[in-house]
Scaffold this motif. Structure first.
Motif, PDB file in Angstrom:
ATOM      1  N   VAL A  13     -34.100 -28.206  98.239  1.00 36.91           N
ATOM      2  CA  VAL A  13     -34.172 -27.036  97.362  1.00 36.91           C
ATOM      3  C   VAL A  13     -32.813 -26.824  96.699  1.00 36.91           C
ATOM      4  O   VAL A  13     -31.788 -26.817  97.380  1.00 36.91           O
ATOM      5  CB  VAL A  13     -34.570 -25.777  98.163  1.00 36.91           C
ATOM      6  CG1 VAL A  13     -34.692 -24.583  97.231  1.00 36.91           C
ATOM      7  CG2 VAL A  13     -35.876 -25.997  98.904  1.00 36.91           C
ATOM      8  N   SER A  15     -30.852 -24.486  95.860  1.00 36.94           N
ATOM      9  CA  SER A  15     -30.723 -23.049  96.082  1.00 36.94           C
ATOM     10  C   SER A  15     -29.291 -22.575  96.281  1.00 36.94           C
ATOM     11  O   SER A  15     -29.071 -21.360  96.416  1.00 36.94           O
ATOM     12  CB  SER A  15     -31.544 -22.651  97.317  1.00 36.94           C
ATOM     13  OG  SER A  15     -31.124 -23.403  98.437  1.00 36.94           O
ATOM     14  N   TYR A  80     -37.466 -16.301  95.542  1.00 32.62           N
ATOM     15  CA  TYR A  80     -38.420 -17.366  95.874  1.00 32.62           C
ATOM     16  C   TYR A  80     -39.875 -16.972  95.596  1.00 32.62           C
ATOM     17  O   TYR A  80     -40.767 -17.781  95.743  1.00 32.62           O
ATOM     18  CB  TYR A  80     -38.306 -17.725  97.358  1.00 32.62           C
ATOM     19  CG  TYR A  80     -37.207 -18.707  97.692  1.00 32.62           C
ATOM     20  CD1 TYR A  80     -36.114 -18.881  96.870  1.00 32.62           C
ATOM     21  CD2 TYR A  80     -37.266 -19.458  98.866  1.00 32.62           C
ATOM     22  CE1 TYR A  80     -35.101 -19.764  97.193  1.00 32.62           C
ATOM     23  CE2 TYR A  80     -36.256 -20.353  99.195  1.00 32.62           C
ATOM     24  CZ  TYR A  80     -35.183 -20.504  98.354  1.00 32.62           C
ATOM     25  OH  TYR A  80     -34.185 -21.379  98.673  1.00 32.62           O
ATOM     26  N   LEU A  86     -37.324 -26.397  93.790  1.00 37.00           N
ATOM     27  CA  LEU A  86     -37.330 -27.707  94.449  1.00 37.00           C
ATOM     28  C   LEU A  86     -36.551 -28.731  93.629  1.00 37.00           C
ATOM     29  O   LEU A  86     -36.605 -28.738  92.390  1.00 37.00           O
ATOM     30  CB  LEU A  86     -38.765 -28.189  94.628  1.00 37.00           C
ATOM     31  CG  LEU A  86     -39.645 -27.366  95.563  1.00 37.00           C
ATOM     32  CD1 LEU A  86     -41.091 -27.812  95.449  1.00 37.00           C
ATOM     33  CD2 LEU A  86     -39.158 -27.506  97.000  1.00 37.00           C
ATOM     34  N   VAL A 117     -40.747 -22.100 102.141  1.00 34.13           N
ATOM     35  CA  VAL A 117     -40.653 -23.377 101.427  1.00 34.13           C
ATOM     36  C   VAL A 117     -41.714 -24.353 101.929  1.00 34.13           C
ATOM     37  O   VAL A 117     -42.400 -25.018 101.129  1.00 34.13           O
ATOM     38  CB  VAL A 117     -39.247 -23.987 101.579  1.00 34.13           C
ATOM     39  CG1 VAL A 117     -39.220 -25.409 101.012  1.00 34.13           C
ATOM     40  CG2 VAL A 117     -38.212 -23.132 100.866  1.00 34.13           C
TER      41      VAL A 117
END
Length: 218
Positions: A13, A15, A80, A86, A117
């Motif tokens: 991810v 992130s 999210y 992703l 996730v």
């Protein structure tokens, strides 16, 4: 090679920048200071209790650590809500790996985000063990979460491949005795001296299946 253990943030991810933005916002709103990338790098690999304590004590956020953690994690869950960011080929790489050996997640993210996730991607049907460092002991670079993942899979950690992106993550995998494949984080690259200790370096997780062929070859 008996198993593969994936980090989550920065490997599957994209992130890290989202974490950065949410933590910066909470820090600024509650009287703390942010020292650019030094603050970001300091927290990479920390478990939730560790980075919340760091923001309270080292960066001066005027909230108890548990409240800091709550605000940041709530912010991440909101981000999210429309789907985690992703990385290209992430889901396919995990599924291809799971066809050859058991796979696990060993992450510094809180359990709620790991679960989300896996649910959204459908990987909860192939990931045998998914662990957060906040539940397994010290955060990365300590090896605790990797050792716990190997134990959960019932395998020797020295026969596991770990896939990591950050300085502290690579250190954690190496400290656990795992064969480490590094996917350097393009936004916050790992320390070159630490990166040099990885068995293989790849530019994206989509390259992992081919690397596993090399690592398990004659």
């Amino acid at each position: 090679m008996d198993a593969v253990v994936f980090d989550l943030d920065g490997v599957l991810v994209d992130s890290e920048r989202t974490w950065d933005e949410v933590r910066r916002a909470v820090t600024a709103e509650h009287g703390g200071t942010w020292d650019g990338e030094n603050t970001t790098r300091a927290m990479m690999g920390m478990s939730t209790p560790e980075w919340a304590e760091y923001l309270a004590t080292a960066r001066g956020v005027r909230l108890p650590p548990d409240k800091i953690a709550q605000l940041v994690v709530d912010g991440m869950v909101h981000r999210y809500s429309e789907g985690p960011p992703l990385l290209p080929g992430a889901v396919e790489a995990v599924r291809a790996t799971a066809e050859r050996c058991p796979v696990a997640i060993a992450s510094s993210s809180p359990p709620a985000l790991i679960t989300e996730v896996l649910r959204v991607t459908g990987l909860d049907d192939v990931v045998k063990v998914a662990l957060s460092s906040e539940l397994t002991g010290a955060g990365k670079p300590a090896p605790d979460v990797y050792l716990a993942a190997a134990k959960g899979l019932g395998v020797d950690p020295t026969k596991c491949v770990a896939v990591e992106d950050s300085t502290n993550g690579i250190r954690a995998a190496l400290n656990a005795g795992m064969i480490t494949v590094a996917v350097p984080n393009e936004h916050f690259p790992p320390d070159p001296q630490v990166l040099a200790r990885a068995a293989k370096v790849i530019t994206g997780v989509r390259e992992l299946p081919a690397v596993l062929d090399l690592l398990s070859g004659p």
